[in-house]
Enzyme design. Structure first.
Site, PDB file in Angstrom:
ATOM      1  N   CYS A  37       7.417   8.554  -2.004  1.00 40.29           N
ATOM      2  CA  CYS A  37       6.951   7.322  -1.356  1.00 40.29           C
ATOM      3  C   CYS A  37       6.366   6.397  -2.415  1.00 40.29           C
ATOM      4  CB  CYS A  37       5.928   7.696  -0.283  1.00 40.29           C
ATOM      5  SG  CYS A  37       4.736   6.446   0.132  1.00 40.29           S
ATOM      6  N   CYS A  64       2.813   5.237  -2.053  1.00 45.81           N
ATOM      7  CA  CYS A  64       1.842   6.328  -2.258  1.00 45.81           C
ATOM      8  C   CYS A  64       1.540   6.499  -3.744  1.00 45.81           C
ATOM      9  CB  CYS A  64       2.396   7.648  -1.730  1.00 45.81           C
ATOM     10  SG  CYS A  64       2.729   7.629   0.027  1.00 45.81           S
TER      11      CYS A  64
END
Lengths: 287, 103
Positions: free
Chosen positions: B31, B34
């Site tokens: 991600c 993230c």
């Protein structure tokens, strides 16, 4: 590898390209069209341009000016951006690699406001298939949209989810719908669910059960692209500092997508500032 | 303070029974956002001692993600007295997290 990839070919993007290309920084401008400016018939309040000029004429002149300094302009629609130290920009026609990216795609002035969408953000409504597909393993999800952007999001979801439904909200799909994906062309009246998303309701009274809703209406705007790469977004604006830098190293934003006065003059100024920041970043990291 | 790696085995002791508020960052390596969020949480952990900072890798701890209905990442949950008191979905910078935590 480009030094700077500018997404958007309106006044902010082209102004940025003017500065980067003149600074001998390898520049690519990716634009779908000229955006909001293309639809302006007469401009009378732009500095130094006394005779009324149309948005199209001003854009055409800017494009020639930018190309004369060596910037490349391609007509393409950007579907996604990822960052792993450098940027990979995915378009319909190809993939482009860049050291820096300037987002200048303007602001979407007429995004469909669907009942229940904002309320369910983080509770089943997602704007990033690549980030969130994982949470819908084996489940049924809806993708809202009808064009290439929706197709791109579907491609991320299909290997993971159980079932995908393309909900076009009254439009005809403009893509080859992948096998196994069902299509609902009826207008959408609401996204519903008590705590988390449970269903989509259509204007004709029907409803379908879904666990997730992935929003890919129209084309991916600057805010959607920013979200995917991890840039901070507030409402429908990208958060930048005074140098037009986002929190992602090498990612800048300019023009209507950062909010403020939605004028050509401010877009041009922000484009220039974003360019200066991108040039400095490139020179620091190229050596 | 170092950021604590949370699994279902230490979740109760480290988060639910913590004497101070805990900020838990749900993340995954694939991600992009993230990967931007991680360093912000790390930096804040160095700076703030009145809050415990923790991370849950959703790839490895799907049960915890499901338990707290995490459906987007990054998601940051603040636990106080064993309960979720604040939620932040999507990337947040240091200033934003500080105001979320009231520090």
């Amino acid at each position: 590898m480009y030094d700077v990839i500018i997404v958007g070919a309106g006044p902010a993007g082209l102004s940025a390209a003017l500065y980067t290309s003149r600074a001998n920084v390898k520049t690519l401008v990716i634009g779908k069209d000229g955006g909001a400016l293309e639809r302006v018939e007469k401009i009378e309040n732009y500095f130094g341009v006394a005779a009324p000029i149309s948005g199209c004429e001003l854009l055409e002149q800017s494009r020639s000016q930018v190309q004369s300094f060596g910037a490349e302009i391609v007509e393409d629609e950007v579907l996604g951006i990822s960052w792993t130290g450098t940027f990979r920009v995915t378009g319909i026609k190809g993939e482009y690699q860049g050291r820096t990216v300037i987002l200048a795609t303007g602001a979407s002035r007429a995004k469909a406001k669907l009942f229940g969408l904002t309320e369910h953000e983080g509770k089943g409504v997602s704007y990033c298939a690549v980030c969130d597909a994982f949470f819908y393993r084996g489940k049924t999800v809806a993708v809202l949209g009808h064009g290439e952007y929706a197709a791109h999001e579907l491609a991320q979801l299909l290997p993971v989810v159980g079932q995908a439904v393309l909900c076009t909200n009254g439009k005809e799909p403009e893509i080859d719908v992948p096998e196994g994906v069902s299509v609902e062309t009826a207008g959408i009246s609401a996204v519903t669910g008590d705590e988390v998303v449970e269903a989509i309701e259509f204007a004709d009274g029907r409803q379908i059960s879904v666990s997730g809703v992935f929003v890919a209406l129209g084309s991916a705007g600057a805010v959607e692209l920013a979200r995917k790469v991890g840039a901070q977004v507030e409402g429908n604006k990208i958060v930048t500092d005074e140098k037009m830098a986002t929190n992602v190293p090498g990612l800048y934003a300019a023009g209507d997508c950062v909010g403020g006065l939605l004028q050509i003059s401010t877009a041009v100024g922000e484009g220039a500032q974003a360019a200066m920041s991108a040039i400095a970043f490139t020179r620091r990291n190229r050596a | 303070m170092a950021v604590v790696e949370i699994t279902k085995n230490n979740f109760e002791a480290e988060v639910l029974k913590s004497q101070i508020p805990v900020l838990v960052d749900f993340w995954a390596v694939w991600c992009g956002p993230c990967m931007m969020q991680g360093p912000v949480v790390d930096a804040l952990a160095e700076e703030v001692s009145t809050v415990k900072f923790a991370k849950v890798n959703v790839d490895e701890e799907m049960e915890l993600a499901q338990q707290f209905r995490v459906m987007n990442i990054p998601t940051l949950l603040v636990f106080e007295g064993g309960k979720v008191t604040k939620t932040q979905i999507g990337f947040a910078d240091k200033e934003h997290l500080k105001s979320l935590l009231g520090v």
